[in-house]
Design an enzyme around this catalytic site. Structure first.
Site, mmCIF file in Angstrom:
data_model
loop_
_atom_site.group_PDB
_atom_site.id
_atom_site.type_symbol
_atom_site.label_atom_id
_atom_site.label_comp_id
_atom_site.label_asym_id
_atom_site.label_seq_id
_atom_site.Cartn_x
_atom_site.Cartn_y
_atom_site.Cartn_z
ATOM 1 N N GLY A 32 0.756 -1.252 0.000
ATOM 2 C CA GLY A 32 0.000 0.000 0.000
ATOM 3 C C GLY A 32 0.782 1.296 0.000
ATOM 4 O O GLY A 32 0.317 2.299 -0.528
ATOM 5 N N ASP A 49 0.787 3.355 4.595
ATOM 6 C CA ASP A 49 -0.339 3.994 3.906
ATOM 7 C C ASP A 49 -1.415 4.422 4.900
ATOM 8 O O ASP A 49 -1.870 5.559 4.900
ATOM 9 C CB ASP A 49 -0.927 3.069 2.826
ATOM 10 N N ASP A 89 -4.479 1.564 11.147
ATOM 11 C CA ASP A 89 -5.819 1.179 11.599
ATOM 12 C C ASP A 89 -5.691 0.625 13.021
ATOM 13 O O ASP A 89 -5.662 1.379 13.984
ATOM 14 C CB ASP A 89 -6.405 0.176 10.598
ATOM 15 N N LYS A 123 -6.580 6.165 11.161
ATOM 16 C CA LYS A 123 -7.988 6.010 11.544
ATOM 17 C C LYS A 123 -8.230 6.444 12.992
ATOM 18 O O LYS A 123 -9.371 6.504 13.429
ATOM 19 C CB LYS A 123 -8.461 4.573 11.285
ATOM 20 N N ASP A 175 -5.672 -0.630 -1.813
ATOM 21 C CA ASP A 175 -6.413 -1.537 -2.694
ATOM 22 C C ASP A 175 -7.657 -2.107 -2.036
ATOM 23 O O ASP A 175 -7.841 -2.044 -0.820
ATOM 24 C CB ASP A 175 -5.528 -2.730 -3.062
#
Ligand code: 5GP
Ligand code: MG
Length: 188
Positions: free
Chosen positions: A51, A114, A117, A145, A172
């Site tokens: 990513g 990237d 989370d 996030k 992706d």
């Protein structure tokens, strides 16, 4: 094509435009440059595959100190849109047991991700890098996030990510959409 079929085509809704990303990446590059300007040896910049490849390519062109670029493979998602909880890390081919061409002992390491989370991926990667006793390990993530229970933190964050599954600019869904120049969500 009938209207009915057309309605089921995926629709891309932009969340971060190419222009927004460009400006933010340039600013991050400036901050990183300032932070590492007194480094004596090249900064090791480690991109987390797959990513981060687009972000890293843009970011390093705004970092004006010597860098050594490395990549580490990590995946926790498979083809799902929720974390599987398992992080697998691949090592450098041709350098048994190593993640970089050189040892990170006494070096400054910048991990480029990237999106942060759960932080599980980064936690594993930081653990692996810290085994080599580097001078410092910092993280620069394009998106965060900002989960309260995140297991890792980033020193530099591009944007706060909405609580949605984002694609584009390297991100992706099941291997697709990495080439989109902006970041958004796919809806059908
Ligand atoms: P973590 O280990 O922090 O839970 O997950 C980080 C990784 O999960 C990221 O590097 C990225 O590959 C993937 N990921 C997390 N959220 C998203 C998202 O919204 N979209 C995409 N495409 N990947 C995500
Ligand atoms: Mg990733």
């Amino acid at each position: 094509m009938s209207v009915a079929t057309h309605r089921h085509l995926p629709v891309f809704k932009t969340r971060f435009s190419t222009r927004m990303i460009e400006e933010r990446v340039r600013a991050l590059g400036r901050e990183v440059t300032t932070h590492y300007r007194r480094c004596e040896e090249p900064l090791i910049v480690v991109g987390i595959l797959t990513g981060s490849f687009v972000f890293l390519a843009d970011l390093v062109r705004h970092i004006h100190v010597p860098v050594q670029v490395e990549f580490m493979g990590a995946s926790s998602y498979g083809n799902e849109t929720t974390s599987s909880g398992d992080v697998s890390i691949t090592r450098l081919r041709g350098f048994p047991g190593r993640w970089a061409r050189t040892n990170a002992t006494g070096r400054h390491v910048l991990v480029v991700e990237d999106i942060l989370d759960t932080g599980r991926t980064l936690q594993e990667i930081q653990r692996l890098i810290e085994k080599e006793d580097p001078s410092s390990v910092e993280v620069c993530t394009l998106l965060n996030k900002h989960r309260e229970d995140a297991l890792a933190e980033a020193k530099w964050v591009g944007f706060r990510a909405p609580d949605e599954f984002l694609v584009g600019y390297g991100l992706d869904h099941a291997g697709q959409y990495r080439n989109l120049p902006s970041i958004g969500v796919i809806s059908t």
